[in-house]
Write a protein that holds these residues in place. Structure first.
Motif, mmCIF file in Angstrom:
data_model
loop_
_atom_site.group_PDB
_atom_site.id
_atom_site.type_symbol
_atom_site.label_atom_id
_atom_site.label_comp_id
_atom_site.label_asym_id
_atom_site.label_seq_id
_atom_site.Cartn_x
_atom_site.Cartn_y
_atom_site.Cartn_z
ATOM 1 N N VAL A 135 0.855 -1.182 0.000
ATOM 2 C CA VAL A 135 0.000 0.000 0.000
ATOM 3 C C VAL A 135 0.889 1.229 0.000
ATOM 4 C CG1 VAL A 135 -2.003 -1.055 1.097
ATOM 5 C CG2 VAL A 135 -0.230 -0.074 2.503
ATOM 6 N N GLU A 136 0.393 2.294 -0.627
ATOM 7 C CA GLU A 136 1.168 3.527 -0.695
ATOM 8 C C GLU A 136 1.080 4.265 0.633
ATOM 9 O OE1 GLU A 136 0.860 7.577 -3.184
ATOM 10 O OE2 GLU A 136 0.834 5.723 -4.358
ATOM 11 N N CYS A 137 2.218 4.776 1.081
ATOM 12 C CA CYS A 137 2.232 5.616 2.275
ATOM 13 C C CYS A 137 3.142 6.801 1.972
ATOM 14 C CB CYS A 137 2.700 4.847 3.498
ATOM 15 S SG CYS A 137 4.326 4.153 3.389
ATOM 16 N N SER A 138 2.612 7.984 2.146
ATOM 17 C CA SER A 138 3.397 9.157 1.828
ATOM 18 C C SER A 138 3.325 10.144 2.983
ATOM 19 C CB SER A 138 2.902 9.816 0.539
ATOM 20 O OG SER A 138 1.561 10.180 0.677
ATOM 21 N N SER A 139 4.349 10.962 3.078
ATOM 22 C CA SER A 139 4.410 11.939 4.158
ATOM 23 C C SER A 139 4.532 13.357 3.609
ATOM 24 C CB SER A 139 5.598 11.630 5.067
ATOM 25 O OG SER A 139 6.795 11.748 4.340
ATOM 26 N N GLY A 140 3.943 13.621 2.471
ATOM 27 C CA GLY A 140 4.028 14.951 1.880
ATOM 28 C C GLY A 140 5.142 15.065 0.873
ATOM 29 N N ARG A 141 6.378 14.967 1.315
ATOM 30 C CA ARG A 141 7.529 15.081 0.403
ATOM 31 C C ARG A 141 7.912 13.757 -0.233
ATOM 32 N NH1 ARG A 141 11.257 18.644 4.317
ATOM 33 N NH2 ARG A 141 10.329 20.659 3.859
ATOM 34 N N ARG A 142 7.706 12.700 0.488
ATOM 35 C CA ARG A 142 8.203 11.405 0.055
ATOM 36 C C ARG A 142 7.044 10.431 -0.169
ATOM 37 N NH1 ARG A 142 11.832 8.211 4.192
ATOM 38 N NH2 ARG A 142 10.077 6.832 4.237
ATOM 39 N N THR A 143 7.146 9.648 -1.196
ATOM 40 C CA THR A 143 6.154 8.612 -1.458
ATOM 41 C C THR A 143 6.850 7.264 -1.419
ATOM 42 O OG1 THR A 143 4.890 10.095 -2.877
ATOM 43 C CG2 THR A 143 4.451 7.755 -3.111
ATOM 44 N N SER A 144 6.297 6.335 -0.659
ATOM 45 C CA SER A 144 6.875 5.004 -0.587
ATOM 46 C C SER A 144 5.758 3.986 -0.430
ATOM 47 C CB SER A 144 7.870 4.913 0.573
ATOM 48 O OG SER A 144 7.210 5.161 1.789
ATOM 49 N N ARG A 145 6.125 2.746 -0.355
ATOM 50 C CA ARG A 145 5.153 1.670 -0.201
ATOM 51 C C ARG A 145 5.530 0.826 0.998
ATOM 52 N NH1 ARG A 145 1.935 2.050 -4.224
ATOM 53 N NH2 ARG A 145 1.000 0.003 -4.280
ATOM 54 N N ARG A 146 4.518 0.248 1.631
ATOM 55 C CA ARG A 146 4.746 -0.650 2.752
ATOM 56 C C ARG A 146 3.837 -1.854 2.602
ATOM 57 N NH1 ARG A 146 0.509 -0.706 6.034
ATOM 58 N NH2 ARG A 146 -0.820 1.112 6.207
ATOM 59 N N LEU A 147 4.095 -2.888 3.359
ATOM 60 C CA LEU A 147 3.291 -4.102 3.313
ATOM 61 C C LEU A 147 1.936 -3.851 3.949
ATOM 62 C CD1 LEU A 147 3.533 -7.008 2.379
ATOM 63 C CD2 LEU A 147 4.297 -7.602 4.662
ATOM 64 N N ASN A 148 0.909 -4.401 3.359
ATOM 65 C CA ASN A 148 -0.447 -4.263 3.864
ATOM 66 C C ASN A 148 -0.577 -4.986 5.202
ATOM 67 O OD1 ASN A 148 -3.191 -4.135 4.225
ATOM 68 N ND2 ASN A 148 -3.709 -5.323 2.413
ATOM 69 N N HIS A 149 -1.081 -4.313 6.218
ATOM 70 C CA HIS A 149 -1.251 -4.929 7.535
ATOM 71 C C HIS A 149 -2.676 -5.403 7.763
ATOM 72 C CE1 HIS A 149 2.758 -4.002 8.791
ATOM 73 N NE2 HIS A 149 2.596 -2.736 8.475
ATOM 74 N N GLY A 150 -3.567 -5.175 6.799
ATOM 75 C CA GLY A 150 -4.940 -5.649 6.916
ATOM 76 C C GLY A 150 -5.069 -7.023 6.298
ATOM 77 N N GLY A 151 -6.263 -7.530 6.200
ATOM 78 C CA GLY A 151 -6.486 -8.795 5.513
ATOM 79 C C GLY A 151 -6.719 -9.944 6.455
ATOM 80 N N ASP A 152 -6.787 -11.104 5.891
ATOM 81 C CA ASP A 152 -7.140 -12.331 6.596
ATOM 82 C C ASP A 152 -5.874 -13.043 7.064
ATOM 83 O OD1 ASP A 152 -7.988 -14.894 7.332
ATOM 84 O OD2 ASP A 152 -9.498 -14.985 5.765
ATOM 85 N N ARG A 153 -5.709 -13.149 8.368
ATOM 86 C CA ARG A 153 -4.497 -13.787 8.916
ATOM 87 C C ARG A 153 -4.426 -15.266 8.572
ATOM 88 N NH1 ARG A 153 -3.079 -12.014 14.855
ATOM 89 N NH2 ARG A 153 -1.858 -10.230 14.237
ATOM 90 N N GLN A 154 -5.566 -15.946 8.559
ATOM 91 C CA GLN A 154 -5.575 -17.376 8.243
ATOM 92 C C GLN A 154 -5.171 -17.620 6.791
ATOM 93 O OE1 GLN A 154 -9.535 -18.499 9.483
ATOM 94 N NE2 GLN A 154 -8.695 -19.474 11.315
ATOM 95 N N ALA A 155 -5.609 -16.759 5.891
ATOM 96 C CA ALA A 155 -5.222 -16.900 4.490
ATOM 97 C C ALA A 155 -3.717 -16.680 4.344
ATOM 98 C CB ALA A 155 -5.995 -15.910 3.615
ATOM 99 N N ASN A 156 -3.183 -15.685 5.054
ATOM 100 C CA ASN A 156 -1.752 -15.429 5.008
ATOM 101 C C ASN A 156 -0.979 -16.611 5.582
ATOM 102 O OD1 ASN A 156 0.842 -14.355 6.484
ATOM 103 N ND2 ASN A 156 0.423 -12.964 4.781
#
Length: 71
Positions: A25-46
């Motif tokens: 998922v995209e996470c930005s802080s105004g000046r910088r744009t980056s991506r991080r791993l999604n922390h939502g979703g189904d834990r059993q599927a993962n």
């Protein structure tokens, strides 16, 4: 609701990845744009996907070829 109870909602690979918590998922802080791993979703599927991926990495050349840093 588990993944198998409503398969119609998984219409693309991206929706499956989001469900299994392996999408970015995209996470930005105004000046910088980056991506991080999604922390939502189904834990059993993962948890189910994790041993499948590592087994394929050990035995399937097509999966091994997709891993960055490997010939």
């Amino acid at each position: 609701m588990p993944m198998g109870d409503n398969p119609e909602r998984l219409t693309t690979e991206a929706s499956f990845a989001a469900l299994c918590r392996v999408s970015s998922v995209e996470c930005s802080s105004g000046r910088r744009t980056s991506r991080r791993l999604n922390h939502g979703g189904d834990r059993q599927a993962n948890a189910a996907l994790h041993p499948i991926v590592f087994t394929r990495l050990r035995h399937d050349p097509r999966t091994q070829a997709q891993l960055p840093g490997r010939p």
